[in-house]
Design a protein around this motif. Structure first.
Motif, PDB file in Angstrom:
ATOM      1  N   ARG A 244       0.871  -1.308   0.082  1.00 47.84           N
ATOM      2  CA  ARG A 244      -0.104  -0.029   0.107  1.00 47.84           C
ATOM      3  C   ARG A 244       0.810   1.183   0.115  1.00 47.84           C
ATOM      4  N   SER A 245       2.165   1.215   0.156  1.00 45.19           N
ATOM      5  CA  SER A 245       2.862   2.349   0.124  1.00 45.19           C
ATOM      6  C   SER A 245       3.320   3.146  -1.160  1.00 45.19           C
ATOM      7  N   PRO A 246       3.392   4.232  -0.864  1.00 43.38           N
ATOM      8  CA  PRO A 246       3.665   5.172  -2.242  1.00 43.38           C
ATOM      9  C   PRO A 246       4.863   4.447  -3.007  1.00 43.38           C
ATOM     10  N   ARG A 247       5.864   4.084  -2.295  1.00 42.23           N
ATOM     11  CA  ARG A 247       7.164   3.701  -2.970  1.00 42.23           C
ATOM     12  C   ARG A 247       6.823   2.626  -3.956  1.00 42.23           C
ATOM     13  N   TRP A 248       5.885   1.618  -3.426  1.00 38.93           N
ATOM     14  CA  TRP A 248       5.770   0.461  -4.160  1.00 38.93           C
ATOM     15  C   TRP A 248       4.601   0.807  -5.371  1.00 38.93           C
ATOM     16  N   GLN A 249       3.944   1.724  -5.051  1.00 40.00           N
ATOM     17  CA  GLN A 249       2.939   2.032  -6.048  1.00 40.00           C
ATOM     18  C   GLN A 249       3.530   2.694  -7.207  1.00 40.00           C
ATOM     19  N   ALA A 256       6.851  -2.840 -12.240  1.00 46.24           N
ATOM     20  CA  ALA A 256       7.390  -3.922 -11.307  1.00 46.24           C
ATOM     21  C   ALA A 256       6.550  -4.836 -10.923  1.00 46.24           C
ATOM     22  N   ARG A 257       6.968  -6.197 -10.601  1.00 46.65           N
ATOM     23  CA  ARG A 257       6.154  -7.149 -10.040  1.00 46.65           C
ATOM     24  C   ARG A 257       6.185  -7.205  -8.444  1.00 46.65           C
ATOM     25  N   PRO A 258       5.323  -7.612  -7.685  1.00 46.50           N
ATOM     26  CA  PRO A 258       5.743  -7.688  -6.405  1.00 46.50           C
ATOM     27  C   PRO A 258       6.393  -8.725  -6.042  1.00 46.50           C
TER      28      PRO A 258
END
Length: 364
Positions: A244-249, A256-258
């Motif tokens: 849920r973090s902006p960094r991952w978003q 990118a893949r999780p």
């Protein structure tokens, strides 16, 4: 094909086999498991290769050729293990293609003696990536403190990574940070993020083994067999938070893949527990469960697959861990011991493999 395993796959759990051998490849057994048992990936480790090399004659011809060429033990071991991994990658390649690169993955581990050496781990990851030369390969790097920057460096170069030997929630959060940093570096280099994959291997049954031993010592056996699942469920809560973090978003938007959570060490060590304990209680979409063949067979016959058994139980997991703390279980010490033992066990297995190859070269 097992109806139960099909249901498990439909729930979003990727079933991987936690073993490999030349005989399994040569006989077509791995291909049969892919066809008949919903297996969509393979993991290996030094212990698995030690067992494979100690049985049968599948390696005799290659060992003979290596001896005739005067190849040293270390190089011979790499030739043998990467041959098996390359072959397994080819068997799983149709799965990899059909799932858009999500599954069909095969893992090989760096020398565990390098677990405390960042630079050498990165160098070996590069070498293994080059030697196997398959897009569906994972390089396994342990989640030691020294392994974290190696994870980042490997991912930054476009090397797909299976982060192994994760036990603690704190270390898992650091693993996720290392993974995100690697993807950010890869993005800055202009690499295609969609081609870089990763899983975080969170160990389960070993947690119960260590905690149960301590519970027995303090007379709190009523909490036995609950720590492993609770710890894994809370790890998944950490994963959800990072997703849920902006960094991952930002990285997800760039393709990118999780980094999927992977449940490792899922064979029950205590015969009093259900052989499918770490299957039944860790079902949720988007995870991997890597099973020894004995656990895979048990799951095919008797696993209970009835919806998500992870996300709805975050609060229950927190209560379990609080109860363990109240019973005198030192969580920080448990996970410290497990990491140290995990590295030591793999190092011992690696030494066993080296000895086996050395003896076999002399006889070949």
């Amino acid at each position: 094909m097992s109806e139960i395993l099909t249901k498990l796959s439909a729930q979003g759990v990727s079933i991987w086999l936690d073993t490999i051998s030349r005989e399994r490849l040569r006989s077509g057994n791995l291909a049969a498991l892919v066809r008949d048992r919903n297996v969509v990936g393979v993991t290996s480790n030094p212990t698995i290769f030690a067992a494979a090399l100690s049985e049968g004659d599948a390696y005799d011809e290659q060992l003979h050729d290596l001896r005739v060429r005067g190849v040293g033990v270390g190089e011979a071991l790499r030739a043998i293990t990467t041959y098996d991994i390359r072959w397994a990658c080819d068997v799983l390649r149709p799965v990899h293609d059909a799932t858009g690169g999500v599954d069909g993955r095969v893992s090989i581990e760096v020398d565990p003696h390098l677990a405390k050496d960042t630079g050498s781990t990165v160098a070996e990851a590069r070498a293994l990536w080059w030697l196997v030369d398959r897009p569906n390969l994972f390089i396994k790097i342990p989640a030691t403190v020294e392994g974290l920057p190696a994870i980042t460096a490997a991912l930054a170069e476009g090397i797909s990574v299976n982060v192994t030997l994760i036990f603690s929630l704190e270390r898992y959060l650091a693993v996720l940070d290392a993974w995100l940093s690697g993807l950010e570096a890869a993005k800055a280099k202009g690499l295609d993020l969609s081609r870089i994959a990763s899983v975080g291997s969170f160990f389960v049954s070993r947690v119960d083994t260590e905690v149960d031993r301590r519970l027995e010592a303090v007379g709190a056996e009523g909490l036995a067999g609950r720590a492993g699942v609770a710890n894994a469920r809370l790890a998944h809560a950490v994963f959800d938070e990072v997703m849920r973090s902006p960094r991952w978003q930002a990285l997800g938007a760039a393709g990118a893949r999780p980094q999927r959570p992977l449940w490792a060490s899922t064979g029950t060590k205590n015969p009093a527990y259900s052989p499918t304990l770490y299957v039944d209680d860790l079902i949720t979409a988007g995870v991997v469960n890597t099973m020894p063949e004995k656990t895979l067979d048990a799951a095919a016959a008797q696993a209970t697959v009835d919806g998500d058994t992870v996300r709805p139980f975050y609060k229950d997991a927190m209560k379990t861990m609080a109860a363990l703390e109240q019973a005198g279980i030192d969580y920080a010490d448990v996970v410290r011991v497990l990491e140290e033992e995990g590295v030591a066990k793999f190092q011992a297995s690696w030494n066993e493999v080296i000895d086996t190859v050395s003896v076999a070269l002399d006889k070949a």
